[in-house]
Motif scaffolding. Structure first.
Motif, PDB file in Angstrom:
ATOM      1  N   ARG A   1       0.906  -1.284  -0.034  1.00 11.82           N
ATOM      2  CA  ARG A   1      -0.097   0.085  -0.128  1.00 11.82           C
ATOM      3  C   ARG A   1       0.667   1.384  -0.059  1.00 11.82           C
ATOM      4  O   ARG A   1       1.923   1.455   0.645  1.00 11.82           O
ATOM      5  CB  ARG A   1      -0.930  -0.076   1.239  1.00 11.82           C
ATOM      6  N   VAL A   2       0.341   2.234  -0.755  1.00 11.76           N
ATOM      7  CA  VAL A   2       1.170   3.574  -0.832  1.00 11.76           C
ATOM      8  C   VAL A   2       0.013   4.562  -0.483  1.00 11.76           C
ATOM      9  O   VAL A   2      -1.070   4.539  -1.170  1.00 11.76           O
ATOM     10  CB  VAL A   2       1.842   3.801  -2.145  1.00 11.76           C
ATOM     11  N   GLN A   3       0.315   5.376   0.309  1.00 10.45           N
ATOM     12  CA  GLN A   3      -0.517   6.450   0.583  1.00 10.45           C
ATOM     13  C   GLN A   3       0.026   7.814   0.417  1.00 10.45           C
ATOM     14  O   GLN A   3       1.486   7.973   0.610  1.00 10.45           O
ATOM     15  CB  GLN A   3      -0.939   6.631   2.141  1.00 10.45           C
ATOM     16  N   VAL A   4      -0.571   8.790  -0.144  1.00 12.35           N
ATOM     17  CA  VAL A   4       0.289  10.356  -0.495  1.00 12.35           C
ATOM     18  C   VAL A   4      -0.770  11.495   0.357  1.00 12.35           C
ATOM     19  O   VAL A   4      -1.707  11.269   0.644  1.00 12.35           O
ATOM     20  CB  VAL A   4       0.253  10.523  -1.786  1.00 12.35           C
ATOM     21  N   ARG A   5       0.234  12.197   0.614  1.00 11.85           N
ATOM     22  CA  ARG A   5      -0.344  13.400   1.569  1.00 11.85           C
ATOM     23  C   ARG A   5       0.307  14.718   0.899  1.00 11.85           C
ATOM     24  O   ARG A   5       1.525  14.716   0.842  1.00 11.85           O
ATOM     25  CB  ARG A   5      -0.210  13.552   2.973  1.00 11.85           C
ATOM     26  N   LEU A   6      -0.449  15.703   0.711  1.00 13.08           N
ATOM     27  CA  LEU A   6       0.140  16.839   0.101  1.00 13.08           C
ATOM     28  C   LEU A   6       0.032  18.058   1.153  1.00 13.08           C
ATOM     29  O   LEU A   6      -0.845  18.240   1.787  1.00 13.08           O
ATOM     30  CB  LEU A   6      -0.687  17.317  -1.107  1.00 13.08           C
ATOM     31  N   SER A   7       0.936  18.572   1.154  1.00 14.27           N
ATOM     32  CA  SER A   7       1.047  19.755   2.456  1.00 14.27           C
ATOM     33  C   SER A   7       1.388  21.004   1.718  1.00 14.27           C
ATOM     34  O   SER A   7       2.357  21.185   0.621  1.00 14.27           O
ATOM     35  CB  SER A   7       2.117  19.441   3.409  1.00 14.27           C
ATOM     36  N   ARG A   8       0.920  22.238   1.959  1.00 18.76           N
ATOM     37  CA  ARG A   8       1.162  23.497   1.141  1.00 18.76           C
ATOM     38  C   ARG A   8       2.635  23.918   1.231  1.00 18.76           C
ATOM     39  O   ARG A   8       3.325  23.845   2.357  1.00 18.76           O
ATOM     40  CB  ARG A   8       0.363  24.681   1.886  1.00 18.76           C
ATOM     41  N   ALA A   9       3.173  24.118   0.380  1.00 17.31           N
ATOM     42  CA  ALA A   9       4.685  24.401  -0.104  1.00 17.31           C
ATOM     43  C   ALA A   9       4.781  25.953   0.089  1.00 17.31           C
ATOM     44  O   ALA A   9       6.141  26.258   0.509  1.00 17.31           O
ATOM     45  CB  ALA A   9       5.214  23.794  -1.180  1.00 17.31           C
ATOM     46  N   GLY A  10       4.022  26.805  -0.284  1.00 18.21           N
ATOM     47  CA  GLY A  10       4.092  28.046  -0.243  1.00 18.21           C
ATOM     48  C   GLY A  10       4.825  28.597  -1.409  1.00 18.21           C
ATOM     49  O   GLY A  10       5.135  29.846  -1.587  1.00 18.21           O
TER      50      GLY A  10
END
Length: 161
Positions: A123-132
């Protein structure tokens, strides 16, 4: 999983000598099951039409703001650097729209990846976080369960246990 697929700019070249005049995809596309886009600058998304033309059919993940900007940037890039043929541009943009998966920031999302017929669960999960950096930019965090699915293409990378 591939993260970004951009054009080389200026004096940049890849290790095998590809530059802005040599746009073919230089890796085995059959191993790429998903694309994650960090932001919509041409050096991160400019080769996306070539990836699609080469047969990439997997999902394209990006932030919701990037999903709004991406078709505009790709359309502009096609008109400037490839063609002004409206039907070719429309076909590329339609294909992009069908594969685009806009993500919310800070939400873990399962990325379905096959494990080449192996019986063990991966399983692979991804999470995006604001980079600015720009509107929609994100840094990517991955969770990988079962490292058997990790196959680095660079020989100097080591699998992390």
């Amino acid at each position: 999983m591939l993260i970004d697929c951009g054009l080389f700019q200026g004096a940049e070249t890849s290790g095998s000598g590809a530059d802005s005049n040599r746009l073919e995809i230089e890796f085995d596309l059959s191993t790429v099951q998903a694309l994650v886009i960090t932001h919509v600058h041409i050096d991160h998304v400019g080769r996306l039409p070539y990836l699609l033309a080469a047969g990439f059919k997997g999902p394209i993940y990006c932030s919701k703001p990037s999903a709004e900007l991406l078709p505009l940037v790709i359309e502009d890039a096609l008109k400037i650097g490839v063609t002004r043929n409206a039907s070719i541009i429309k076909a590329c943009l339609d294909r992009l729209a069908s594969q685009l998966v806009p993500l919310d920031y800070l939400q873990w999302v399962d990325i379905p990846l096959s494990n080449s017929g192996k019986n063990n669960e991966s399983r692979v999960q991804v999470r995006l976080s604001r980079a600015g950096h720009i509107l929609g930019s994100a840094y990517v965090t991955l969770r990988v369960v079962n490292a058997d699915i990790c196959r680095p293409i660079r020989r100097d990378l080591q699998k992390i246990s």
